[in-house]
Write a protein that holds these residues in place. Structure first.
Motif, PDB file in Angstrom:
ATOM      1  N   VAL A   2       0.936  -0.963   0.093  1.00 49.45           N
ATOM      2  CA  VAL A   2      -0.132  -0.072   0.065  1.00 49.45           C
ATOM      3  C   VAL A   2       0.835   1.310   0.024  1.00 49.45           C
ATOM      4  N   GLN A   3       0.625   2.365  -0.949  1.00 49.56           N
ATOM      5  CA  GLN A   3       1.273   3.422  -0.935  1.00 49.56           C
ATOM      6  C   GLN A   3       0.295   4.842  -0.998  1.00 49.56           C
ATOM      7  N   LEU A   4       0.314   5.712  -0.506  1.00 52.14           N
ATOM      8  CA  LEU A   4      -0.425   6.947  -0.465  1.00 52.14           C
ATOM      9  C   LEU A   4       0.499   8.140  -0.557  1.00 52.14           C
ATOM     10  N   VAL A   5       0.427   8.854  -1.834  1.00 57.08           N
ATOM     11  CA  VAL A   5       1.243   9.836  -2.119  1.00 57.08           C
ATOM     12  C   VAL A   5       0.661  11.133  -2.430  1.00 57.08           C
ATOM     13  N   SER A  21      -3.938  16.755  -3.441  1.00 56.24           N
ATOM     14  CA  SER A  21      -4.329  15.341  -3.963  1.00 56.24           C
ATOM     15  C   SER A  21      -3.348  14.153  -3.320  1.00 56.24           C
ATOM     16  N   CYS A  22      -4.115  12.997  -3.095  1.00 55.74           N
ATOM     17  CA  CYS A  22      -3.597  11.712  -2.552  1.00 55.74           C
ATOM     18  C   CYS A  22      -3.880  10.647  -3.466  1.00 55.74           C
ATOM     19  N   ALA A  23      -2.846  10.024  -4.099  1.00 54.66           N
ATOM     20  CA  ALA A  23      -3.116   9.167  -5.100  1.00 54.66           C
ATOM     21  C   ALA A  23      -2.633   7.887  -4.257  1.00 54.66           C
ATOM     22  N   ALA A  24      -3.425   6.767  -4.467  1.00 52.10           N
ATOM     23  CA  ALA A  24      -3.406   5.481  -3.791  1.00 52.10           C
ATOM     24  C   ALA A  24      -2.820   4.481  -4.649  1.00 52.10           C
ATOM     25  N   SER A  25      -2.260   3.418  -4.106  1.00 53.36           N
ATOM     26  CA  SER A  25      -1.932   2.241  -4.881  1.00 53.36           C
ATOM     27  C   SER A  25      -2.055   1.003  -3.896  1.00 53.36           C
ATOM     28  N   GLY A  26      -2.104  -0.116  -4.359  1.00 56.86           N
ATOM     29  CA  GLY A  26      -2.074  -1.222  -3.410  1.00 56.86           C
ATOM     30  C   GLY A  26      -3.420  -1.586  -2.755  1.00 56.86           C
ATOM     31  N   LEU A  27      -4.373  -0.477  -2.997  1.00 60.57           N
ATOM     32  CA  LEU A  27      -5.685  -0.603  -2.434  1.00 60.57           C
ATOM     33  C   LEU A  27      -6.733  -0.081  -3.471  1.00 60.57           C
ATOM     34  N   THR A  28      -7.940  -0.400  -3.185  1.00 63.30           N
ATOM     35  CA  THR A  28      -8.979   0.153  -3.979  1.00 63.30           C
ATOM     36  C   THR A  28      -9.562   1.250  -3.106  1.00 63.30           C
ATOM     37  N   GLY A 112       0.079   8.303   4.245  1.00 67.61           N
ATOM     38  CA  GLY A 112       1.211   8.965   3.258  1.00 67.61           C
ATOM     39  C   GLY A 112       2.328   9.661   3.833  1.00 67.61           C
ATOM     40  N   GLN A 113       3.393  10.138   3.340  1.00 69.96           N
ATOM     41  CA  GLN A 113       4.337  10.893   3.762  1.00 69.96           C
ATOM     42  C   GLN A 113       4.439  12.362   3.892  1.00 69.96           C
TER      43      GLN A 113
END
Length: 121
Positions: A2-5, A21-28, A112-113
């Motif tokens: 899971v990554q939130l950027v 904006s917060c783009a998510a990957s590894g999750l729906t 996220g970071q």
């Protein structure tokens, strides 16, 4: 994994606007409630708002209520924080987070970071 950027932070004058904006990957994204937090130098992390998994319900903390709006585009797996009428006291690192049933209480599982927002007088 899971990554939130987060992105969209920067320098803005008091009274101005920014959209984070917060783009998510590894999750729906449609399966998760999403929240936003901020942390100013020397201060504790502050929960400023969240959105239910559908986006139909939102919560905003009093310092930002009426000025900030959380929205999402599940097709793009992205959540947004629209910030209007910015004040110098809004200066902080802003974080997005994903979670479940405890979203109204600021309880989240993934983070996220952060992205820096600086508001000048």
């Amino acid at each position: 994994q899971v990554q939130l950027v987060e992105s969209g932070g920067g320098l803005v004058q008091a009274g101005g606007s920014l959209r984070l904006s917060c783009a998510a990957s590894g999750l729906t994204l449609s399966s998760y409630a999403m929240g936003w937090f901020r942390q100013a130098p020397g201060k504790e992390r502050e929960f400023i708002g969240g959105s239910s998994w559908s986006g139909g319900r939102t919560y905003y903390a009093e310092p930002v209520k009426g000025r900030f709006t959380i929205s999402r585009d599940n097709a793009k797996n992205t959540v947004y924080l629209q910030m209007n009428s910015l004040k110098p006291e809004d200066t902080a690192v802003y974080y997005c987070a994903a979670g479940g049933a405890g979203w109204r209480k600021g309880e989240y599982d993934y983070w996220g970071q952060g992205t820096q927002v600086t508001v000048s007088s």
